[in-house]
Design a protein around this motif. Structure first.
Motif, mmCIF file in Angstrom:
data_model
loop_
_atom_site.group_PDB
_atom_site.id
_atom_site.type_symbol
_atom_site.label_atom_id
_atom_site.label_comp_id
_atom_site.label_asym_id
_atom_site.label_seq_id
_atom_site.Cartn_x
_atom_site.Cartn_y
_atom_site.Cartn_z
ATOM 1 N N MET A 1 36.533 31.849 45.144
ATOM 2 C CA MET A 1 37.848 31.959 45.962
ATOM 3 C C MET A 1 39.007 31.300 45.076
ATOM 4 N N SER A 2 39.974 32.116 44.955
ATOM 5 C CA SER A 2 41.099 31.694 44.157
ATOM 6 C C SER A 2 41.891 30.500 44.698
ATOM 7 N N THR A 3 42.113 29.288 43.805
ATOM 8 C CA THR A 3 42.914 28.162 44.254
ATOM 9 C C THR A 3 44.399 28.527 44.584
ATOM 10 N N ASN A 4 44.884 29.338 43.259
ATOM 11 C CA ASN A 4 46.440 29.352 43.405
ATOM 12 C C ASN A 4 46.618 30.970 43.647
ATOM 13 N N HIS A 5 47.853 31.270 43.846
ATOM 14 C CA HIS A 5 48.469 32.229 43.912
ATOM 15 C C HIS A 5 49.905 32.567 43.330
ATOM 16 N N VAL A 20 35.032 33.892 41.517
ATOM 17 C CA VAL A 20 35.974 34.834 41.616
ATOM 18 C C VAL A 20 35.186 35.964 42.587
ATOM 19 N N LEU A 21 36.030 36.378 43.473
ATOM 20 C CA LEU A 21 35.340 37.269 44.377
ATOM 21 C C LEU A 21 35.883 38.918 44.117
ATOM 22 N N ARG A 22 35.408 39.869 44.367
ATOM 23 C CA ARG A 22 35.499 41.301 44.174
ATOM 24 C C ARG A 22 36.542 41.584 45.325
ATOM 25 N N THR A 23 36.411 41.038 46.342
ATOM 26 C CA THR A 23 37.496 41.295 47.602
ATOM 27 C C THR A 23 38.995 40.898 47.004
ATOM 28 N N GLU A 24 38.899 39.689 46.395
ATOM 29 C CA GLU A 24 40.207 39.326 46.099
ATOM 30 C C GLU A 24 40.760 40.317 45.245
ATOM 31 N N PHE A 25 39.819 40.886 44.150
ATOM 32 C CA PHE A 25 40.679 41.666 43.215
ATOM 33 C C PHE A 25 40.999 42.988 43.958
ATOM 34 N N ASN A 26 40.263 43.262 44.887
ATOM 35 C CA ASN A 26 40.736 44.748 45.607
ATOM 36 C C ASN A 26 42.155 44.500 46.427
ATOM 37 N N ALA A 27 42.111 43.406 46.939
ATOM 38 C CA ALA A 27 43.421 42.886 47.517
ATOM 39 C C ALA A 27 44.510 42.867 46.741
ATOM 40 N N ASP A 28 44.382 42.394 45.813
ATOM 41 C CA ASP A 28 45.530 42.180 44.701
ATOM 42 C C ASP A 28 45.911 43.550 44.119
ATOM 43 N N ASN A 29 44.964 44.633 43.713
ATOM 44 C CA ASN A 29 45.325 45.841 43.533
ATOM 45 C C ASN A 29 46.019 46.480 44.646
ATOM 46 N N ALA A 30 45.703 46.372 45.782
ATOM 47 C CA ALA A 30 46.346 46.909 47.008
ATOM 48 C C ALA A 30 47.882 46.698 46.987
#
Length: 78
Positions: A1-5, A20-30
């Motif tokens: 899970m990312s610490t910063n945004h 690093v989570l795949r779901t975070e990449f998907n949320a960022d891409n959206a």
């Protein structure tokens, strides 16, 4: 899970020790996809530079024509 945004879109910014989570990449891409589409919507229907320049040229030409007619008519009297 990312610490910063990121400050503008809250995209993930991982530290070396973060998982690093795949779901975070998907949320960022959206988020990125939605932001780009919002820009597309604002740009749609706006005149291109070529169209604006063409219109300016036409207006300049008409202004010169009017100025020429005005000059010719001023010497004709009432």
């Amino acid at each position: 899970m990312s610490t910063n945004h990121t400050p503008n879109y809250s995209l993930c910014q991982w530290e070396a020790e973060d998982k690093v989570l795949r779901t975070e990449f998907n949320a960022d891409n959206a988020k990125i996809d939605a932001a780009i589409k919002a820009v597309d919507r604002r740009v749609e229907g706006k005149a291109s530079t070529t169209s604006v320049n063409s219109l300016k040229s036409t207006v300049d030409s008409l202004s010169q024509t009017v100025a020429g007619h005005t000059s010719s008519l001023s010497g004709k009297g009432n």
